[in-house]
Design a protein around this motif. Structure first.
Motif, PDB file in Angstrom:
ATOM      1  N   GLN A 133     -35.690   0.896   5.546  1.00 48.60           N
ATOM      2  CA  GLN A 133     -35.302   1.534   4.289  1.00 48.60           C
ATOM      3  C   GLN A 133     -33.913   1.052   3.847  1.00 48.60           C
ATOM      4  N   ARG A 134     -32.969   1.007   4.817  1.00 42.05           N
ATOM      5  CA  ARG A 134     -31.604   0.586   4.480  1.00 42.05           C
ATOM      6  C   ARG A 134     -31.564  -0.889   4.084  1.00 42.05           C
ATOM      7  N   ASP A 135     -32.315  -1.728   4.799  1.00 47.91           N
ATOM      8  CA  ASP A 135     -32.367  -3.161   4.445  1.00 47.91           C
ATOM      9  C   ASP A 135     -32.844  -3.326   3.009  1.00 47.91           C
TER      10      ASP A 135
ATOM     11  N   ILE B 114     -32.791  -1.105   0.459  1.00 52.42           N
ATOM     12  CA  ILE B 114     -31.798  -0.665  -0.537  1.00 52.42           C
ATOM     13  C   ILE B 114     -30.630  -1.657  -0.584  1.00 52.42           C
ATOM     14  N   ASP B 115     -30.134  -2.052   0.598  1.00 51.38           N
ATOM     15  CA  ASP B 115     -28.946  -2.919   0.648  1.00 51.38           C
ATOM     16  C   ASP B 115     -29.193  -4.275  -0.025  1.00 51.38           C
ATOM     17  N   SER B 116     -30.434  -4.798   0.089  1.00 49.27           N
ATOM     18  CA  SER B 116     -30.639  -6.144  -0.445  1.00 49.27           C
ATOM     19  C   SER B 116     -31.217  -6.162  -1.862  1.00 49.27           C
ATOM     20  N   THR B 117     -31.614  -4.997  -2.390  1.00 52.07           N
ATOM     21  CA  THR B 117     -32.183  -5.001  -3.746  1.00 52.07           C
ATOM     22  C   THR B 117     -31.302  -4.260  -4.754  1.00 52.07           C
ATOM     23  N   ARG B 118     -30.191  -3.652  -4.294  1.00 48.22           N
ATOM     24  CA  ARG B 118     -29.367  -2.872  -5.224  1.00 48.22           C
ATOM     25  C   ARG B 118     -28.713  -3.798  -6.264  1.00 48.22           C
ATOM     26  N   ALA B 119     -28.327  -3.178  -7.395  1.00 47.67           N
ATOM     27  CA  ALA B 119     -27.738  -3.969  -8.480  1.00 47.67           C
ATOM     28  C   ALA B 119     -26.331  -4.448  -8.123  1.00 47.67           C
TER      29      ALA B 119
ATOM     30  N   TYR C  55     -17.928   2.914   4.314  1.00 53.09           N
ATOM     31  CA  TYR C  55     -18.991   3.522   3.496  1.00 53.09           C
ATOM     32  C   TYR C  55     -19.525   4.780   4.186  1.00 53.09           C
ATOM     33  N   ARG C  56     -19.577   4.742   5.508  1.00 50.92           N
ATOM     34  CA  ARG C  56     -20.022   5.925   6.255  1.00 50.92           C
ATOM     35  C   ARG C  56     -19.013   7.072   6.085  1.00 50.92           C
ATOM     36  N   GLY C  57     -17.719   6.748   6.043  1.00 49.75           N
ATOM     37  CA  GLY C  57     -16.684   7.773   5.869  1.00 49.75           C
ATOM     38  C   GLY C  57     -16.840   8.481   4.528  1.00 49.75           C
TER      39      GLY C  57
ATOM     40  N   VAL D 248     -17.794   3.603  -5.946  1.00 48.36           N
ATOM     41  CA  VAL D 248     -17.512   3.710  -4.502  1.00 48.36           C
ATOM     42  C   VAL D 248     -17.201   2.320  -3.966  1.00 48.36           C
ATOM     43  N   ARG D 249     -17.982   1.341  -4.399  1.00 49.73           N
ATOM     44  CA  ARG D 249     -17.775  -0.027  -3.917  1.00 49.73           C
ATOM     45  C   ARG D 249     -16.405  -0.551  -4.350  1.00 49.73           C
ATOM     46  N   LYS D 250     -16.046  -0.296  -5.590  1.00 50.64           N
ATOM     47  CA  LYS D 250     -14.747  -0.793  -6.073  1.00 50.64           C
ATOM     48  C   LYS D 250     -13.610  -0.135  -5.272  1.00 50.64           C
TER      49      LYS D 250
ATOM     50  N   ASP E 249     -14.527  -2.922  10.405  1.00 54.82           N
ATOM     51  CA  ASP E 249     -15.936  -2.568  10.247  1.00 54.82           C
ATOM     52  C   ASP E 249     -16.074  -1.918   8.865  1.00 54.82           C
ATOM     53  N   SER E 250     -16.446  -2.729   7.855  1.00 54.82           N
ATOM     54  CA  SER E 250     -16.458  -2.170   6.493  1.00 54.82           C
ATOM     55  C   SER E 250     -17.549  -1.116   6.329  1.00 54.82           C
ATOM     56  N   GLY E 251     -18.634  -1.214   7.119  1.00 51.76           N
ATOM     57  CA  GLY E 251     -19.699  -0.208   7.047  1.00 51.76           C
ATOM     58  C   GLY E 251     -19.166   1.181   7.405  1.00 51.76           C
TER      59      GLY E 251
ATOM     60  N   GLY F 213     -19.946  -6.689   7.309  1.00 47.14           N
ATOM     61  CA  GLY F 213     -20.534  -5.809   6.304  1.00 47.14           C
ATOM     62  C   GLY F 213     -21.740  -6.450   5.648  1.00 47.14           C
ATOM     63  N   ARG F 214     -21.846  -6.266   4.316  1.00 51.01           N
ATOM     64  CA  ARG F 214     -22.987  -6.809   3.580  1.00 51.01           C
ATOM     65  C   ARG F 214     -22.549  -7.771   2.479  1.00 51.01           C
ATOM     66  N   ASP F 215     -21.322  -7.585   1.994  1.00 50.75           N
ATOM     67  CA  ASP F 215     -20.850  -8.351   0.832  1.00 50.75           C
ATOM     68  C   ASP F 215     -19.504  -9.004   1.137  1.00 50.75           C
ATOM     69  N   ILE F 216     -19.221  -9.223   2.404  1.00 49.45           N
ATOM     70  CA  ILE F 216     -17.876  -9.703   2.756  1.00 49.45           C
ATOM     71  C   ILE F 216     -17.701 -11.168   2.316  1.00 49.45           C
TER      72      ILE F 216
ATOM     73  N   VAL G 195     -26.218   6.838   3.848  1.00 48.96           N
ATOM     74  CA  VAL G 195     -25.147   5.889   3.505  1.00 48.96           C
ATOM     75  C   VAL G 195     -25.577   4.808   2.500  1.00 48.96           C
ATOM     76  N   SER G 196     -26.816   4.330   2.565  1.00 48.46           N
ATOM     77  CA  SER G 196     -27.200   3.244   1.652  1.00 48.46           C
ATOM     78  C   SER G 196     -27.155   3.666   0.181  1.00 48.46           C
ATOM     79  N   PRO G 197     -27.709   4.852  -0.181  1.00 48.52           N
ATOM     80  CA  PRO G 197     -27.579   5.251  -1.593  1.00 48.52           C
ATOM     81  C   PRO G 197     -26.126   5.466  -2.029  1.00 48.52           C
TER      82      PRO G 197
HETATM   83  O1   DC Z   1     -22.930  -1.730   8.934  1.00 48.56           O
HETATM   84  P1   DC Z   1     -23.398  -0.296   8.821  1.00 48.56           P
HETATM   85  O2   DC Z   1     -24.840  -0.101   9.207  1.00 48.56           O
HETATM   86  O3   DC Z   1     -22.496   0.676   9.482  1.00 48.56           O
HETATM   87  O4   DC Z   1     -23.311  -0.005   7.234  1.00 48.56           O
HETATM   88  C1   DC Z   1     -23.669   1.237   6.691  1.00 48.56           C
HETATM   89  C2   DC Z   1     -24.171   1.077   5.277  1.00 48.56           C
HETATM   90  O5   DC Z   1     -23.097   0.747   4.407  1.00 48.56           O
HETATM   91  C3   DC Z   1     -25.245   0.032   5.065  1.00 48.56           C
HETATM   92  O6   DC Z   1     -26.524   0.623   4.947  1.00 48.56           O
HETATM   93  C4   DC Z   1     -24.880  -0.650   3.784  1.00 48.56           C
HETATM   94  C5   DC Z   1     -23.486  -0.227   3.463  1.00 48.56           C
HETATM   95  N1   DC Z   1     -22.515  -1.315   3.465  1.00 48.56           N
HETATM   96  C6   DC Z   1     -22.331  -2.006   2.292  1.00 48.56           C
HETATM   97  O7   DC Z   1     -23.033  -1.747   1.316  1.00 48.56           O
HETATM   98  N2   DC Z   1     -21.379  -2.963   2.217  1.00 48.56           N
HETATM   99  C7   DC Z   1     -20.629  -3.264   3.282  1.00 48.56           C
HETATM  100  N3   DC Z   1     -19.677  -4.208   3.169  1.00 48.56           N
HETATM  101  C8   DC Z   1     -20.820  -2.585   4.505  1.00 48.56           C
HETATM  102  C9   DC Z   1     -21.795  -1.620   4.575  1.00 48.56           C
END
Ligand code: DC
Length: 234
Positions: free
Chosen positions: A184-186, A188-193, A40-42, A113-115, A35-37, A134-137, A104-106
């Motif tokens: 809000q999270r959707d 940020i997650d889909s418009t971030r650079a 990011y939560r950690g 952090v992503r790297k 669970d990659s999310g 996740g979002r970018d798997i 978590v989204s910001p």
């Molecule tokens: O899947 P989740 O709701 O637990 O993810 C928490 C946040 O982490 C979500 O708002 C976006 C971010 N996330 C991400 O940017 N890339 C991932 N691979 C997984 C999660």
């Protein structure tokens, strides 16, 4: 399904049931579920505990400096579930709470952090036999995954699912609060650079608004079987 093992990437919006599908798929295939999310939560929990997040402000410089002191791992608890550990402490419950969900989204927008996390995710998956959600798997972490699934569901279904999940954990919430957090999270997650959430060109889309968990799982198992068959033939 024989000895061949593939990599399965599952992406989608918040509260679409990605983790449930990924966990069930991994159990049925005897693969590892990540669970990659949760990772990011950690990092977000670490930032909250160390006053790196104050209100809406994030001290990015301090967080980036402290990244090497953050250890994120999954450890087995009981027979099936692996809990997220932050510096060897089981924080699986705490990372699901509202303060972490709200911030978590910001935190996930920060390039460093992503790297830091993507490197670890790629190491976890280098032997295959993994289902990661996740979002970018499918786009960044495992662009060569043999199977990519993009999960969607309509917003009201997602709100209800998240409410049910929170209720089962004894956490009080309401539909408006949950809807605001998800929307809000959707956004940020889909418009971030950095690595925005998007469907990979070769991903199969599953809209599970009207599917039961079992129907969704069976669909995914069929797709995995197809990929495994073509691997055996090639
Ligand atoms: O899947 P989740 O709701 O637990 O993810 C928490 C946040 O982490 C979500 O708002 C976006 C971010 N996330 C991400 O940017 N890339 C991932 N691979 C997984 C999660």
């Amino acid at each position: 399904m024989g000895n061949h093992k593939i990599t399965i990437a599952i992406d989608g919006y918040s509260a679409c049931g990605k983790s449930t599908l990924a966990r069930e798929l991994a159990t049925r295939l005897d693969y590892t579920f990540i669970d990659s999310g949760a990772m990011y939560r950690g990092v977000t929990l670490f930032a909250l505990r160390n006053n790196i997040i104050q209100g809406e402000a994030i001290d990015q410089k301090k967080l980036i400096e402290l990244l090497p002191s953050i250890s994120i791992s999954f450890k087995k608890v009981g027979d099936t579930f692996r809990h997220l550990h932050l510096n060897n402490e089981d924080v699986e419950q705490e990372i699901r709470n509202k303060p972490v969900s709200d911030h978590v989204s910001p935190i996930a927008e920060i390039k460093e952090v992503r790297k830091f996390l993507v490197d670890q995710q790629q190491k976890m998956g280098r032997l295959g036999g993994i289902v990661m959600d996740g979002r970018d798997i499918g786009t960044v972490v495992f662009p060569n995954a043999e199977l990519k699934i993009f999960v969607t569901a309509n917003i009201e279904v997602r709100v209800q699912r998240r409410l049910d999940e929170l209720k089962s954990k004894g956490i009080d919430s309401n539909a408006n609060e949950v809807r605001d957090n998800l929307t809000q999270r959707d956004y940020i997650d889909s418009t971030r650079a950095e690595s925005p959430l998007r469907k990979a060109d070769d991903a199969v889309e599953i809209d599970n608004s009207d599917l039961t968990r079992e129907q969704q799982l069976n669909l995914a198992l069929e797709l995995a079987q197809e990929r495994l068959n073509s691997l055996i033939k090639s």
